[in-house]
Scaffold this active site. Structure first.
Site, mmCIF file in Angstrom:
data_model
loop_
_atom_site.group_PDB
_atom_site.id
_atom_site.type_symbol
_atom_site.label_atom_id
_atom_site.label_comp_id
_atom_site.label_asym_id
_atom_site.label_seq_id
_atom_site.Cartn_x
_atom_site.Cartn_y
_atom_site.Cartn_z
ATOM 1 N N ASP A 327 0.598 -1.053 0.207
ATOM 2 C CA ASP A 327 -0.493 0.050 -0.373
ATOM 3 C C ASP A 327 0.712 1.131 -0.361
ATOM 4 O O ASP A 327 2.037 1.566 -0.508
ATOM 5 C CB ASP A 327 -1.427 -0.191 1.382
ATOM 6 N N HIS A 382 -3.515 6.563 3.669
ATOM 7 C CA HIS A 382 -4.176 5.252 2.967
ATOM 8 C C HIS A 382 -4.074 3.785 3.997
ATOM 9 O O HIS A 382 -4.777 2.750 4.422
ATOM 10 C CB HIS A 382 -4.100 4.779 1.662
ATOM 11 N N ASN A 473 -13.713 0.478 -6.795
ATOM 12 C CA ASN A 473 -14.596 1.560 -6.766
ATOM 13 C C ASN A 473 -15.903 2.524 -7.678
ATOM 14 O O ASN A 473 -16.131 3.697 -7.969
ATOM 15 C CB ASN A 473 -14.622 2.762 -6.038
ATOM 16 N N SER A 541 -11.408 -0.759 -0.608
ATOM 17 C CA SER A 541 -10.090 -0.216 0.670
ATOM 18 C C SER A 541 -10.554 -0.633 1.601
ATOM 19 O O SER A 541 -9.143 -1.358 2.594
ATOM 20 C CB SER A 541 -9.313 0.678 0.173
#
Length: 634
Positions: A327, A382, A473, A541
């Site tokens: 990530d 994130h 998404n 996520s």
């Protein structure tokens, strides 16, 4: 002027052609003064990542490196969002931006590129299709180098990826590396654990140099395939208005607390005092003050993953399960994460030496493949948020608890402010395999089909590693419009859709009855954030790490499970929800409690370690379905 014809492609930049089925067709101009006409019929299927139409010139000497590039936006007749592109041209409409083409035989000449739309688009849209091809090898009818581009633009890297055939010798590898360095100034990196390689032109090669490098490798009889590097992005992670907005610290100064607005929303603790759990029947609720914010773990309507019920069986604190978080990095100093960080036992912090000879210097808690250093701290937020859902320390009187209370989080940073590259994602996977991660959590996407990335995931599969991914998404069906890495067909993948507290799929969530496997909480998810903060984010996520955390919890409970047995348990034990039938392959949402119960049949006898890690003295033989059982003190 030496140009015989042009071949038009969809591209993501003026020099970057989409991988796979990106060719529109051939067009021609009778002379250099005529406009170049690219005809785009109304029924043309447009790849979702298309941003430009590129026409490459062909002549007696082959295909020119540079070509006509017309940006596809609302100015030139094509309108796009971050994930889709819709045809909005009308019959007879032409657009004439000035562009420059460089052919093989003449100096640059100024031409007029003209886009012509054949028919009106009644609905102002066309069907979106995958931008990728499942083949993606150098044996395809159009060589990758014929459509090559200056790689990526990610941190100034100019890389191509390639895979050698099994018969390639070590001597041949060394000779190839020397030749590529001599001819192109390229450095070859071998990712031994996923059996892939990259060639990087350190001096940020121009397009001609990168394309020539690709052609060289395509002609190498020991090379199975060659492909360009691509760009990937974190999926989702929108700050929700229910909580104060925040932003990650600039750079890697995660100790600078003033850069993030403190979270003001806290619930009353469920325990009488921090660190003491309230146990009610078959539930174990940790003494973390913000547990009331974690609706995905537990809520009154029971639209959750039954985490307290799961924790009454097992909390996952052995410290034996390593979870790679691929990530934006992880805040290594966060109060709720620092005790659960994986630590490389063979590395001495800060001495500037590769102590364990694994190819990485000072990789104490993971590695930063984006900046090529041993500090995978999170400058975006994130990755820290995802890590908290997986494994924030439970029952420590601080913040929140992860699905598993004590996994070892391996921080693998390959995403920065501008995204990340396929090659760096592959390096992260290679590292996770090399250093023994049991599974990885992957809340990122946005690139096209990559043969190299699919091969890396398959190598992780062969090494016994689970690969948990976010569905995307875009609010669309992945069975129709492929989203990667979710849509790769590797057997070790679990692709996760997002659900909300109303037990509906989140409005933004992708789905797919074949390609997406399970749903998990992903809307308004409260978790760790850089600089000892906590934030609410939404996205697939946020759903992905719920499944990764549950997998870590189950594997901690029954460590002898294979990764495929673990995957099957997660999917088979999920709660079927009518609304999810036809949306995800299981038609179900994650249930951590029933996953542990399913796993208990494989744990016929266990001797768990004490909390301090020393060997335990209690032999536990679980009863049928995880209930009851016998405990014998040894």
């Amino acid at each position: 002027s030496g140009v015989a014809s042009y071949t038009a492609f969809w591209g993501t930049s003026p020099t970057e052609v989409l991988h796979g089925e990106a060719e529109i067709g051939s067009v021609s101009a009778s002379s250099s003064g005529d406009p170049l006409v690219v005809v785009v019929p109304n029924d043309t299927a447009i790849p979702e990542l298309a941003r430009f139409i590129i026409a490459f010139a062909s002549g007696p000497d082959g295909v020119a490196v540079n070509g006509v590039a017309v940006q596809c936006d609302d100015v030139t007749g094509l309108q796009y969002s971050t994930t889709s592109i819709d045809l909005v041209g009308y019959a007879g409409e032409t657009l004439t931006p000035n562009v420059t083409i460089i052919n093989n035989d003449a100096d640059p000449v100024q031409l007029t590129a003209e886009l012509v739309f054949e028919q009106a688009a009644a609905s102002n849209s066309v069907e979106r299709i995958s931008d990728g091809s499942s083949e993606g090898s150098s044996s395809s009818s159009t060589a990758a180098s014929d459509r090559c581009y200056k790689s990526g633009g990610v941190s100034g890297k100019s890389r191509v990826l390639f895979k050698l055939k099994p018969q390639a010798t070590q001597h041949g590898r060394r000779l190839r590396a020397r030749r590529l360095h001599s001819a192109y100034g390229a450095v070859v990196h071998n990712f031994e654990h996923v059996r892939l390689s990259s060639a990087e032109i350190i001096a940020k090669g121009e397009a001609e140099q990168v394309c020539a490098l690709m052609r060289h490798l395509e002609l190498d009889p020991d090379v199975l395939f060659v492909e360009e590097d691509m760009r990937w992005f974190p999926i989702g992670g929108r700050l929700e208005p229910l909580f104060p907005p925040g932003a990650a610290a600039k750079g890697k100064d995660v100790a600078n607390k003033s850069s993030i607005i403190p979270a003001l929303h806290h619930s009353m603790p469920r325990c009488m005092r921090p660190g003491v759990c309230a146990k009610s029947g078959s539930q174990t609720i940790p003494g973390d003050p913000s547990m009331g914010n974690l609706w995905g773990m537990d809520n009154d309507a029971d639209v959750d993953i039954d985490a307290p019920e799961a924790w009454s069986i097992h909390t996952g604190t052995s410290g034996n399960v390593i979870v790679g978080v691929i990530d934006t990095g992880v805040d290594l100093n966060h109060e709720d994460l620092r005790n659960n960080l994986w630590t490389n036992p063979g590395e001495i912090p800060g001495d500037g030496i590769d102590n364990d000879d694994n190819g990485y210097v000072d990789d104490v808690h993971g590695y930063d493949f984006y900046d090529n250093d041993g500090d995978p701290s999170d400058d975006q937020g994130h990755g820290t948020h995802c890590a908290g859902t997986i494994g924030a320390e439970g029952d420590n009187g601080l913040g929140v608890a992860g699905v598993s209370w004590g996994p070892k989080i391996m921080a693998l940073r390959f995403l920065g402010a501008g995204g990340g590259s396929t090659s760096d994602a592959i390096r992260a996977i290679d590292y996770a395999v090399q250093m023994g991660a049991s599974l990885t959590s992957n809340s990122w996407g946005g690139g096209g089909y990559s043969t190299a990335l699919a091969a890396a995931i398959e190598a992780a599969n062969e090494a016994g590693q689970l690969f948990v991914v976010a569905a995307g998404n875009d609010g669309m069906d992945n069975d129709i419009t492929a989203t990667y890495p979710c849509n790769y067909d590797n057997a070790n993948i679990i692709c996760v859709a997002s659900m909300q507290e109303s037990e509906d799929l989140s409005s933004f969530s992708n789905w797919g009855a074949q390609s997406v496997h399970i749903a998990a909480p992903g809307s308004y998810i409260y978790s760790t954030y850089p600089n000892n903060q906590y934030q609410s984010l939404s996205g697939t996520s946020m759903a992905c790490p719920h499944v990764a955390g549950a997998a870590a919890l189950v594997l901690d409970y029954v460590p002898q499970l294979t990764h495929m047995e673990l995957r099957q348990i997660i999917l088979d034990s999920a709660d079927v929800v009518d609304k999810f039938v036809g949306k995800v392959s299981t038609g179900a949402r994650l249930n951590a409690h029933t996953a542990l119960m399913h796993a208990s049949s494989a744990a016929w006898a266990r001797i768990p370690a004490r909390p301090d890690g020393t060997p335990g003295t209690a032999l536990t033989v679980p009863g049928s379905g995880g209930a009851g059982g016998v405990v014998l003190e040894l």
